[in-house]
Design a protein around this motif. Sequence first.
Motif, mmCIF file in Angstrom:
data_model
loop_
_atom_site.group_PDB
_atom_site.id
_atom_site.type_symbol
_atom_site.label_atom_id
_atom_site.label_comp_id
_atom_site.label_asym_id
_atom_site.label_seq_id
_atom_site.Cartn_x
_atom_site.Cartn_y
_atom_site.Cartn_z
ATOM 1 N N GLY A 34 0.939 -1.183 -0.090
ATOM 2 C CA GLY A 34 0.036 -0.030 0.058
ATOM 3 C C GLY A 34 0.926 1.266 -0.016
ATOM 4 O O GLY A 34 0.254 2.241 -0.017
ATOM 5 N N VAL A 35 1.901 1.247 0.176
ATOM 6 C CA VAL A 35 2.921 2.419 -0.116
ATOM 7 C C VAL A 35 3.011 2.948 -1.614
ATOM 8 O O VAL A 35 3.035 1.962 -2.446
ATOM 9 N N ASP A 36 2.806 4.289 -1.751
ATOM 10 C CA ASP A 36 2.519 4.842 -3.131
ATOM 11 C C ASP A 36 4.144 4.965 -3.163
ATOM 12 O O ASP A 36 4.649 6.140 -3.361
ATOM 13 N N THR A 37 4.598 3.991 -4.127
ATOM 14 C CA THR A 37 6.078 4.036 -4.458
ATOM 15 C C THR A 37 6.307 3.177 -5.511
ATOM 16 O O THR A 37 5.260 2.218 -5.934
ATOM 17 N N ILE A 42 12.506 4.078 -5.861
ATOM 18 C CA ILE A 42 13.667 4.019 -4.814
ATOM 19 C C ILE A 42 15.185 3.473 -5.138
ATOM 20 O O ILE A 42 15.917 4.050 -4.673
ATOM 21 N N GLN A 43 15.051 2.820 -6.262
ATOM 22 C CA GLN A 43 16.600 2.306 -6.828
ATOM 23 C C GLN A 43 17.259 3.510 -7.242
ATOM 24 O O GLN A 43 18.627 3.723 -6.924
ATOM 25 N N ARG A 160 6.310 7.944 2.913
ATOM 26 C CA ARG A 160 6.892 6.990 2.142
ATOM 27 C C ARG A 160 8.250 7.309 1.609
ATOM 28 O O ARG A 160 9.003 6.497 1.233
ATOM 29 N N THR A 161 8.620 8.619 1.892
ATOM 30 C CA THR A 161 10.134 9.183 1.635
ATOM 31 C C THR A 161 10.965 8.356 2.557
ATOM 32 O O THR A 161 12.203 8.015 2.137
ATOM 33 N N MET A 220 12.264 12.422 9.466
ATOM 34 C CA MET A 220 13.505 13.096 8.786
ATOM 35 C C MET A 220 13.176 14.036 7.677
ATOM 36 O O MET A 220 12.558 13.814 6.953
ATOM 37 N N ASN A 221 14.206 14.972 7.768
ATOM 38 C CA ASN A 221 14.072 15.718 6.704
ATOM 39 C C ASN A 221 15.423 15.216 5.443
ATOM 40 O O ASN A 221 16.659 15.663 5.852
ATOM 41 N N GLY A 222 14.873 14.268 4.689
ATOM 42 C CA GLY A 222 15.969 13.781 3.734
ATOM 43 C C GLY A 222 16.924 14.467 3.356
ATOM 44 O O GLY A 222 18.119 14.395 3.137
#
Length: 335
Positions: A34-37, A42-43, A160-161, A220-222
């Motif tokens: 269910g993650v919108d990714t 990601i890769q 999600r991030t 987190m602030n990525g």
Amino acid sequence: MCMNSNFSTFVGLTALGAYVPSEIVTNDDLAKRGVDTSDEWIQSRTGIKERRFARADEFTSDLAIGAVNDLIKRYGENVLAGVDMVIVATSTPDALFPQTAALVQNHFKLEAGAFDLLAACPGWLYALSAAAAYTRSGICKKVLAIGGEALTKILDWSDRTTLVLFGDGACAGIVEVVPDGYGFKSFVLGTDGEGAKHLNMRCMNSKLPDGSLLSEKISMNGREVFKFAVRVMHTATKQAVEQAGMTLDQIEQFIPHQANYRIIDAAREYLELPPERVVANVDRFGNTSAASIGLAMREAIDDGRIKDGSDLLLVTFGAGLTWAASVVRWHEKTF
Ligand code: UT7
């Protein structure tokens, strides 16, 4: 900032074990949950393909015990003989107290002191520096220094991030006196608490200095952490190598914190290192925080990239914001 290389007694890592839970969760699996990714996002942003998730009934102490069992499997029961201190570096202890290290001590019935250490992802390097100080001073003879995390239990599934980055695992090292010339040659340990707001999680009703309440899950602030990471990875590396009285070309393997392949690659380019001298396994385990360097190092020993006498550079960054780096000459002992 601590920077030290003035060592009269040689102490170092003499054994290393590692453990990851059996459940592999791919990027596609996250999307299925269910993650919108997507695997592509990601890769391309992180280099991560999959990570391990601890079972619902598997906690950091279980992962730590798994890593110590791996030590026993590799080196025999004697590897634990004489251990007089257990340190568990973790941001995900089983409980606030008792300390997770006490659970490990009790499981193996060690006649040892035990405490947890929280320095986020650099935790294991901080634990190694504490273990080096204990063994060099003579306060302890043999320290079991563990880095273990069950980070997937504190993921914010609405972010999600951040959630796609983390995985679970543990590493366990023995620190003791080594033959002259081997062992730790420098430690660089630094923190900039101004950056506390960029990576944090609530503990009870904790607040930041500006009074804002923290999240109950990892927050987190990525982008900010990314910029800090790239900067500190190469400055801390240079300082640790200089403190060791060495030059970068003498370092056989560079073992960075496994957070994101782009960060590792940026540091590698700044330092002008060829890819074969940089250990990376973030693609298969994601960011396991305090366990990440030990997991990567164990793999590189197993596949022959690290040999007895190899000079290694370990470097890491994380919440705090905190960083650590060390030069160590590897010496694997027979027990
Ligand atoms: O040990 C602790 C260490 N922490 C770290 O190492 C974190 C360091 N930071 C990073 O690695 C990166 O900042 C991230 C990988 C976390 C994020 O990469 P980014 O390039 O900074 O992405 P972003 O947050 O700026 O988001 C870019 C886009 C956004 O879409 P728009 O606004 O451009 O349309 C996001 O909504 O990507 C979108 N996005 C996603 N898309 C698919 C964010 N997360 C995801 C996702 N899947 N999981």
